[in-house]
Scaffold this motif. Structure first.
Motif, short mmCIF file in Angstrom:
data_model
loop_
_atom_site.label_atom_id
_atom_site.label_comp_id
_atom_site.label_asym_id
_atom_site.label_seq_id
_atom_site.Cartn_x
_atom_site.Cartn_y
_atom_site.Cartn_z
N GLN A 141 0.78 -1.09 0.28
CA GLN A 141 -0.15 -0.19 0.29
C GLN A 141 0.90 1.23 -0.31
O GLN A 141 0.50 2.54 -0.51
N GLU A 142 1.88 1.14 0.61
CA GLU A 142 3.24 2.21 0.36
C GLU A 142 3.66 2.37 -0.78
O GLU A 142 4.18 4.02 -1.11
N TYR A 143 3.02 1.54 -1.93
CA TYR A 143 4.14 1.96 -3.15
C TYR A 143 2.85 1.58 -4.56
O TYR A 143 2.97 0.60 -5.28
N PRO A 144 1.96 3.10 -4.26
CA PRO A 144 1.05 3.11 -5.22
C PRO A 144 0.83 2.66 -6.51
O PRO A 144 -0.16 2.44 -8.12
N ASP A 145 3.04 3.28 -6.88
CA ASP A 145 2.97 3.52 -8.11
C ASP A 145 3.70 2.21 -9.03
O ASP A 145 4.11 1.99 -9.67
N ILE A 146 3.59 1.12 -8.32
CA ILE A 146 4.10 -0.76 -8.89
C ILE A 146 2.68 -1.21 -8.50
O ILE A 146 2.27 -1.64 -7.16
N GLN A 147 3.13 -2.00 -9.57
CA GLN A 147 1.48 -2.81 -9.69
C GLN A 147 2.05 -4.31 -8.32
O GLN A 147 3.41 -4.78 -8.26
N ALA A 148 1.20 -5.13 -7.39
CA ALA A 148 1.50 -6.33 -6.67
C ALA A 148 0.39 -6.56 -6.46
O ALA A 148 -1.17 -6.08 -6.90
N GLU A 149 0.84 -8.79 -6.88
CA GLU A 149 0.41 -9.47 -6.80
C GLU A 149 0.45 -10.63 -5.72
O GLU A 149 1.64 -10.65 -5.65
N HIS A 150 -0.52 -11.53 -5.29
CA HIS A 150 0.31 -12.69 -5.11
C HIS A 150 -0.20 -13.62 -5.98
O HIS A 150 -1.56 -14.11 -6.37
N GLN A 151 0.56 -14.92 -5.96
CA GLN A 151 0.00 -15.85 -6.12
C GLN A 151 0.33 -17.13 -5.61
O GLN A 151 1.72 -17.35 -4.92
N ILE A 152 -0.39 -18.31 -5.11
CA ILE A 152 0.20 -19.66 -4.55
C ILE A 152 1.45 -20.35 -5.28
O ILE A 152 1.99 -20.44 -6.74
N VAL A 153 2.88 -20.48 -4.48
CA VAL A 153 3.76 -21.06 -5.27
C VAL A 153 3.39 -22.14 -6.17
O VAL A 153 4.36 -22.04 -7.32
N ASP A 154 2.78 -23.19 -6.10
CA ASP A 154 2.77 -23.71 -7.06
C ASP A 154 2.46 -23.51 -8.08
O ASP A 154 3.14 -23.70 -9.83
N ILE A 155 1.92 -22.66 -8.96
CA ILE A 155 1.04 -21.67 -9.89
C ILE A 155 2.24 -21.30 -10.14
O ILE A 155 1.89 -20.54 -11.78
N GLY A 156 2.80 -20.76 -9.67
CA GLY A 156 4.13 -19.68 -9.64
C GLY A 156 4.71 -20.09 -10.55
O GLY A 156 5.77 -19.48 -11.19
#
Length: 339
Positions: free
Chosen positions: A194-209
């Motif tokens: 949330q402190e870096y609104p200029d950078i897209q953030a996402e999460h992936q489960i590591v196996d599909i990642g």
């Protein structure tokens, strides 16, 4: 320009060959460096020092603050500690940074647009090495994920992305199963993002990642993970990019830093003059940037890239119809220096 003082260790296996090559290139580029050489690794283990690092080496490492390290061999059997883990934990090298980039069409790669960076937490997770023999039939290992350690690595990943003009940071965990440990890592990632609104953030489960690293690496940019996942993913990504032999690694702390190739000591080819020094050279380029010597780093990087583009390749990346000349360590080094 005042010279920077670093620590160098030649390591085991192919380590001495590739370190000599890299130091020749640094000298040819007139890098303003001086170095102290220390001995760590297999010979030290054999002298009865279980860490593989003698006390006098620690003094030099701490005095110079920057270590350029060739791969070392840990003897088989119990009682020997991993030098890498010991250095990372003792020196507080909390961030491991591994760029994985394709050099297509000059080096064969299934993913010619691949250009990602894997940033992994470097001190915690299962690499704490806390294992127990609970019973004759049952063993146990402790997985350590802390709030301070996680916040440090996540914040480092976002700062790295911002500094290098990267567009996205992807967090990979297995918090659908390990809801407390990996869950903490994911929650802190969401908070810091949330402190870096200029950078897209996402999460992936590591196996599909991991599957996406293998199949669609061009969709990823900066990946941040706990220790074990990052170690596995970065080797997979480096091989997909072209060769593990092309990749360097930074280990960054608040006071110290260590730079190394990601591959091992490869004793099976030691002494044959065929090892590719590129991984350690890439680590040295990262080291120069860390030391504020960006122009020298760029000159070496450009000469190395020109050598690859001219089809002058060591055995690990040589391909019929793609490469023009197959060379050994010394000739490859000469070609870079010539350029």
């Amino acid at each position: 320009m005042e010279k920077k003082r670093i620590t160098v260790t030649f390591g085991d296996g192919i380590g001495p060959e590739i370190m000599r090559a890299v130091l020749r290139i640094l000298q040819a580029a007139q890098a303003p460096l001086e170095w102290d050489v220390i001995e760590i690794g297999e010979a030290v283990y054999r002298r009865g020092i279980s860490s593989g690092i003698p006390a006098e080496a620690w003094d030099v490492i701490r005095a110079n603050r920057v270590l350029l390290k060739a791969p070392v061999t840990t003897p088989q059997g119990g009682g020997y500690k991993s030098i890498n883990v010991t250095l990372r934990k003792t020196l507080g090298l909390f961030a491991n940074v591994r760029p994985c980039k394709a050099y297509s069409p000059f080096v064969a790669s299934a993913h010619p647009l691949m250009d990602l960076v894997i940033i992994r937490e470097n001190e915690e997770d299962l690499y704490g090495g806390i294992e127990h023999q609970q019973t004759v039939e049952m063993t146990q290992v402790l997985k350590l994920i802390s709030h301070p350690g996680t916040e440090s690595i996540v914040r480092y990943a976002f700062e790295y992305a911002r500094a290098y003009g990267r567009r996205k940071v992807t967090c990979m965990t297995k918090d659908n199963i390990m809801k407390i440990t990996d869950g903490l890592f994911h929650r802190i990632f969401n908070t810091v993002a949330q402190e870096y609104p200029d950078i897209q953030a996402e999460h992936q489960i590591v196996d599909i990642g991991a599957a996406r690293v293998a199949a669609q690496p061009e969709t990823l940019d900066v990946i941040v993970t706990p220790n074990l996942y990052g170690d596995i993913l970065s080797d997979v990504a480096a091989q997909l990019a072209g060769s593990v032999g092309l990749a360097g690694s930074s280990n960054i702390g608040r006071e110290m830093a260590m730079f190394e190739a990601i591959h091992g000591s490869a004793p099976d080819i030691a002494g044959k003059g065929i090892a590719n020094p590129s991984g350690l050279l890439q680590a040295a380029v990262q080291m120069l940037v860390h030391l504020g010597l960006g122009e020298t780093a760029q000159r070496i990087e450009n000469a190395w890239l020109c050598t690859l583009e001219d089809g002058i390749h060591t055995a690990d990346i040589y391909r019929e119809g793609l490469s023009l000349k197959r060379v050994g360590t010394e000739e490859f080094t000469d070609a870079i220096i010539e350029r």
